[in-house]
Design a protein around this motif. Structure first.
Motif, short mmCIF file in Angstrom:
data_model
loop_
_atom_site.label_atom_id
_atom_site.label_comp_id
_atom_site.label_asym_id
_atom_site.label_seq_id
_atom_site.Cartn_x
_atom_site.Cartn_y
_atom_site.Cartn_z
N ALA A 49 15.52 6.83 5.27
CA ALA A 49 14.28 6.84 6.05
C ALA A 49 13.08 6.55 5.16
O ALA A 49 12.18 5.77 5.52
CB ALA A 49 14.13 8.17 6.77
N TRP A 50 13.05 7.16 3.97
CA TRP A 50 11.95 6.93 3.04
C TRP A 50 11.92 5.47 2.59
O TRP A 50 10.86 4.84 2.55
CB TRP A 50 12.10 7.85 1.83
N LEU A 51 13.07 4.90 2.27
CA LEU A 51 13.15 3.51 1.85
C LEU A 51 12.72 2.57 2.98
O LEU A 51 12.02 1.58 2.74
CB LEU A 51 14.58 3.18 1.40
N SER A 52 13.09 2.88 4.20
CA SER A 52 12.68 2.06 5.35
C SER A 52 11.17 2.08 5.52
O SER A 52 10.55 1.05 5.79
CB SER A 52 13.35 2.56 6.62
N ARG A 53 10.56 3.26 5.39
CA ARG A 53 9.10 3.36 5.51
C ARG A 53 8.41 2.56 4.41
O ARG A 53 7.41 1.89 4.65
CB ARG A 53 8.66 4.82 5.47
N CYS A 54 8.94 2.62 3.19
CA CYS A 54 8.36 1.86 2.07
C CYS A 54 8.45 0.35 2.33
O CYS A 54 7.48 -0.38 2.12
CB CYS A 54 9.05 2.22 0.77
N CYS A 55 9.60 -0.09 2.77
CA CYS A 55 9.78 -1.53 3.05
C CYS A 55 8.87 -1.99 4.18
O CYS A 55 8.28 -3.07 4.10
CB CYS A 55 11.24 -1.82 3.40
N LEU A 56 8.73 -1.19 5.20
CA LEU A 56 7.84 -1.52 6.31
C LEU A 56 6.39 -1.59 5.82
O LEU A 56 5.65 -2.51 6.19
CB LEU A 56 7.98 -0.51 7.45
N GLY A 57 6.00 -0.64 4.98
CA GLY A 57 4.65 -0.66 4.43
C GLY A 57 4.40 -1.88 3.57
O GLY A 57 3.32 -2.49 3.64
N LEU A 58 5.36 -2.26 2.75
CA LEU A 58 5.22 -3.45 1.92
C LEU A 58 5.12 -4.72 2.76
O LEU A 58 4.33 -5.61 2.48
CB LEU A 58 6.38 -3.56 0.93
N ALA A 59 5.95 -4.80 3.79
CA ALA A 59 5.91 -5.98 4.68
C ALA A 59 4.56 -6.06 5.39
O ALA A 59 3.96 -7.14 5.49
CB ALA A 59 7.05 -5.92 5.68
N LEU A 60 4.07 -4.94 5.87
CA LEU A 60 2.77 -4.91 6.54
C LEU A 60 1.66 -5.30 5.57
O LEU A 60 0.77 -6.08 5.91
CB LEU A 60 2.52 -3.53 7.15
N GLY A 61 1.72 -4.78 4.35
CA GLY A 61 0.73 -5.13 3.34
C GLY A 61 0.75 -6.61 2.99
O GLY A 61 -0.31 -7.22 2.82
#
Length: 119
Positions: A16-28
């Motif tokens: 879940a933490w890794l998914s949130r990080c990847c989503l944040g990077l993609a959004l950024g």
């Protein structure tokens, strides 16, 4: 009677933490792309003519001969701006005209196509 609840496993928490990080990077990354695209269309394209002396100086330094450009025009009609360089001239060391051509760039992706070539 209420069913007992179990805590999520460590692996599930890490996923879940890794998914949130990847989503944040993609959004950024998308926000950075949108900012760059906006800067290109609203800051650079309308003021491209003001950059003509700088572009001439960079081209002259790169080629090793004086380069003169009569006009630079840019238009934004879609996602990719189009550029036109009018009367590009290469001069020799004495200031005589060696090469004169007019280039039009349809967009960043297409190649330059000479509309007129005078030597």
């Amino acid at each position: 009677m209420a069913a007992p609840t179990t805590a999520p496993s460590t692996l599930l928490k890490a996923a879940a933490w890794l998914s949130r990080c990847c989503l944040g990077l993609a959004l950024g990354a998308w926000l950075l792309f949108a900012a760059a695209w906006g800067a290109l269309h609203w800051l650079i394209v309308p003021r491209i003519g003001e950059l003509r002396p700088n572009l001439e100086a960079m081209a002259s330094e790169l080629i090793g001969l004086p380069v003169r450009v009569e006009a630079i025009e840019a238009h934004t009609a879609g996602l990719i701006p189009s550029f036109a360089l009018r009367n590009v001239r290469l001069l020799d060391r004495q200031g005589g005209e060696v090469l004169k051509l007019a280039l039009e760039f349809e967009n960043f992706i297409s190649k330059a196509r000479p509309s007129r070539f005078d030597a």
